[in-house]
Design a protein around this motif. Structure first.
Motif, mmCIF file in Angstrom:
data_model
loop_
_atom_site.group_PDB
_atom_site.id
_atom_site.type_symbol
_atom_site.label_atom_id
_atom_site.label_comp_id
_atom_site.label_asym_id
_atom_site.label_seq_id
_atom_site.Cartn_x
_atom_site.Cartn_y
_atom_site.Cartn_z
ATOM 1 N N VAL A 40 0.788 -0.973 -0.140
ATOM 2 C CA VAL A 40 0.107 -0.363 0.510
ATOM 3 C C VAL A 40 0.664 1.221 -0.234
ATOM 4 O O VAL A 40 0.787 2.215 -1.003
ATOM 5 C CB VAL A 40 -1.080 0.272 1.133
ATOM 6 N N GLY A 41 2.134 1.340 0.938
ATOM 7 C CA GLY A 41 2.579 2.343 0.740
ATOM 8 C C GLY A 41 3.422 1.948 2.019
ATOM 9 O O GLY A 41 3.727 1.698 2.476
ATOM 10 N N TYR A 42 4.554 2.947 1.981
ATOM 11 C CA TYR A 42 6.029 3.260 3.139
ATOM 12 C C TYR A 42 5.787 4.919 3.652
ATOM 13 O O TYR A 42 5.635 5.577 3.184
ATOM 14 C CB TYR A 42 6.376 2.030 2.954
ATOM 15 N N ILE A 43 6.623 4.517 4.691
ATOM 16 C CA ILE A 43 7.315 5.996 4.887
ATOM 17 C C ILE A 43 8.641 5.609 5.216
ATOM 18 O O ILE A 43 8.506 4.732 6.163
ATOM 19 C CB ILE A 43 6.218 7.108 6.244
ATOM 20 N N ASN A 44 9.117 6.371 5.608
ATOM 21 C CA ASN A 44 10.661 6.238 6.218
ATOM 22 C C ASN A 44 11.106 6.808 7.400
ATOM 23 O O ASN A 44 9.718 7.402 8.672
ATOM 24 C CB ASN A 44 12.112 6.519 5.101
ATOM 25 N N TRP A 45 12.129 6.455 8.275
ATOM 26 C CA TRP A 45 12.540 6.117 9.321
ATOM 27 C C TRP A 45 11.989 7.732 10.105
ATOM 28 O O TRP A 45 11.066 8.054 10.904
ATOM 29 C CB TRP A 45 13.828 5.839 9.818
ATOM 30 N N SER A 46 12.552 8.366 9.299
ATOM 31 C CA SER A 46 11.944 10.117 9.719
ATOM 32 C C SER A 46 11.007 10.824 9.842
ATOM 33 O O SER A 46 10.488 11.708 10.075
ATOM 34 C CB SER A 46 13.335 11.310 8.865
ATOM 35 N N GLY A 47 9.641 10.101 8.139
ATOM 36 C CA GLY A 47 9.104 10.584 8.008
ATOM 37 C C GLY A 47 8.857 11.425 6.856
ATOM 38 O O GLY A 47 8.224 11.743 6.962
ATOM 39 N N GLY A 48 10.595 11.727 6.853
ATOM 40 C CA GLY A 48 10.453 12.611 5.778
ATOM 41 C C GLY A 48 10.386 11.680 3.939
ATOM 42 O O GLY A 48 10.262 12.854 2.996
ATOM 43 N N ARG A 49 10.351 10.504 3.670
ATOM 44 C CA ARG A 49 9.809 10.147 2.639
ATOM 45 C C ARG A 49 8.569 9.198 2.853
ATOM 46 O O ARG A 49 8.505 8.685 3.546
ATOM 47 C CB ARG A 49 11.012 9.481 1.971
ATOM 48 N N THR A 50 7.716 9.376 1.480
ATOM 49 C CA THR A 50 7.027 8.071 1.764
ATOM 50 C C THR A 50 7.058 7.590 -0.033
ATOM 51 O O THR A 50 6.919 8.737 -0.848
ATOM 52 C CB THR A 50 4.844 9.642 2.290
ATOM 53 N N TYR A 51 6.057 6.567 0.477
ATOM 54 C CA TYR A 51 5.755 6.856 -1.076
ATOM 55 C C TYR A 51 4.545 4.758 -1.344
ATOM 56 O O TYR A 51 4.345 4.617 -0.398
ATOM 57 C CB TYR A 51 7.144 5.247 -1.848
ATOM 58 N N TYR A 52 3.579 5.739 -2.751
ATOM 59 C CA TYR A 52 2.482 4.735 -2.075
ATOM 60 C C TYR A 52 2.617 4.766 -3.423
ATOM 61 O O TYR A 52 2.874 4.597 -4.835
ATOM 62 C CB TYR A 52 1.014 5.579 -2.326
ATOM 63 N N ALA A 53 1.326 2.703 -3.338
ATOM 64 C CA ALA A 53 0.959 2.282 -4.633
ATOM 65 C C ALA A 53 -0.278 3.116 -5.758
ATOM 66 O O ALA A 53 -0.384 3.808 -4.405
ATOM 67 C CB ALA A 53 0.191 0.721 -3.906
ATOM 68 N N ASP A 54 0.327 2.697 -6.714
ATOM 69 C CA ASP A 54 -0.548 3.718 -7.205
ATOM 70 C C ASP A 54 -2.370 3.171 -6.952
ATOM 71 O O ASP A 54 -3.379 4.530 -7.474
ATOM 72 C CB ASP A 54 -0.395 3.064 -9.585
ATOM 73 N N SER A 55 -2.264 2.327 -7.116
ATOM 74 C CA SER A 55 -4.006 2.348 -6.377
ATOM 75 C C SER A 55 -3.998 2.620 -5.505
ATOM 76 O O SER A 55 -5.448 2.943 -5.134
ATOM 77 C CB SER A 55 -4.397 0.810 -6.366
ATOM 78 N N VAL A 56 -3.821 3.396 -4.552
ATOM 79 C CA VAL A 56 -4.162 4.619 -3.213
ATOM 80 C C VAL A 56 -3.623 5.439 -3.467
ATOM 81 O O VAL A 56 -3.914 6.134 -2.433
ATOM 82 C CB VAL A 56 -3.631 4.179 -2.232
ATOM 83 N N LYS A 57 -2.221 5.827 -4.110
ATOM 84 C CA LYS A 57 -2.096 7.248 -4.736
ATOM 85 C C LYS A 57 -3.227 8.478 -4.444
ATOM 86 O O LYS A 57 -4.078 8.726 -5.672
ATOM 87 C CB LYS A 57 -1.050 7.006 -5.546
ATOM 88 N N GLY A 58 -2.874 9.389 -3.813
ATOM 89 C CA GLY A 58 -4.120 10.407 -3.407
ATOM 90 C C GLY A 58 -4.674 10.821 -3.053
ATOM 91 O O GLY A 58 -5.776 11.432 -2.470
ATOM 92 N N ARG A 59 -4.839 9.518 -2.509
ATOM 93 C CA ARG A 59 -6.430 8.996 -1.449
ATOM 94 C C ARG A 59 -6.176 8.565 0.214
ATOM 95 O O ARG A 59 -6.801 9.467 1.172
ATOM 96 C CB ARG A 59 -7.061 7.855 -2.032
ATOM 97 N N PHE A 60 -4.571 8.118 0.055
ATOM 98 C CA PHE A 60 -4.355 7.423 1.026
ATOM 99 C C PHE A 60 -3.137 8.026 1.973
ATOM 100 O O PHE A 60 -2.055 8.752 0.375
ATOM 101 C CB PHE A 60 -3.798 6.378 0.779
ATOM 102 N N THR A 61 -2.745 8.610 3.098
ATOM 103 C CA THR A 61 -1.273 9.143 3.413
ATOM 104 C C THR A 61 -1.044 8.292 4.718
ATOM 105 O O THR A 61 -1.525 7.924 5.694
ATOM 106 C CB THR A 61 -1.950 10.123 3.121
ATOM 107 N N ILE A 62 0.465 8.491 4.837
ATOM 108 C CA ILE A 62 0.880 7.548 5.633
ATOM 109 C C ILE A 62 1.625 8.883 6.915
ATOM 110 O O ILE A 62 2.467 9.777 5.733
ATOM 111 C CB ILE A 62 2.042 6.277 4.915
ATOM 112 N N SER A 63 1.686 8.696 7.752
ATOM 113 C CA SER A 63 2.476 9.579 8.763
ATOM 114 C C SER A 63 2.649 9.039 9.715
ATOM 115 O O SER A 63 2.776 7.987 10.356
ATOM 116 C CB SER A 63 1.934 10.901 9.268
#
Length: 126
Positions: free
Chosen positions: A48-71
């Motif tokens: 679905v997505g991931y967030i790096n250790w600091s929270g400074g980088r996220t990456y999402y699957a195309d299927s959820v991009k723009g709808r889901f947010t990780i923090s």
């Protein structure tokens, strides 16, 4: 060792929102990248997505991009998955996972993670 516990799942109508939380044990939470995966009945576990250790980088699957947010909140050992504009296709068990930042493994494949939660069910009705 890290223990992960997800919460916040439930039943929601299409177009609605949910926020999942993942609580991590231990004092080294900021040493881990955190990922979210999901698995629907009869299907493979899906990134679905991931967030790096600091929270400074996220990456999402195309299927959820723009709808889901990780923090994440490293002070509270929490990571969140905010899900908006939910669709019936989003119905699945959602898992959070932790990957040691030193591992260098892929963050978009489930094999790249070291620890997993038990999952929380999300059901989106049409």
């Amino acid at each position: 060792q890290v223990q992960l516990v997800e919460s916040g799942g439930g039943l929601v109508q299409a177009g609605g929102s949910l926020r999942l939380s993942c609580a991590a044990s231990g004092r080294t939470f900021s040493s881990y990248d955190m990922g979210w995966f999901r698995q629907a009945p009869g299907k493979e576990r899906e990134f679905v997505g991931y967030i790096n250790w600091s929270g400074g980088r996220t990456y999402y699957a195309d299927s959820v991009k723009g709808r889901f947010t990780i923090s994440r909140d490293n002070a509270k050992n929490l990571v969140y998955l905010q899900m908006n504009s939910l669709k019936p296709d989003d119905t699945a068990v959602y898992y959070c996972a932790a990957a040691r930042i030193q591992s260098g493994s892929s963050r978009v494949e489930w094999k790249g993670y070291d620890y997993w939660g038990q999952g929380t069910q999300v059901t989106v009705s049409s």
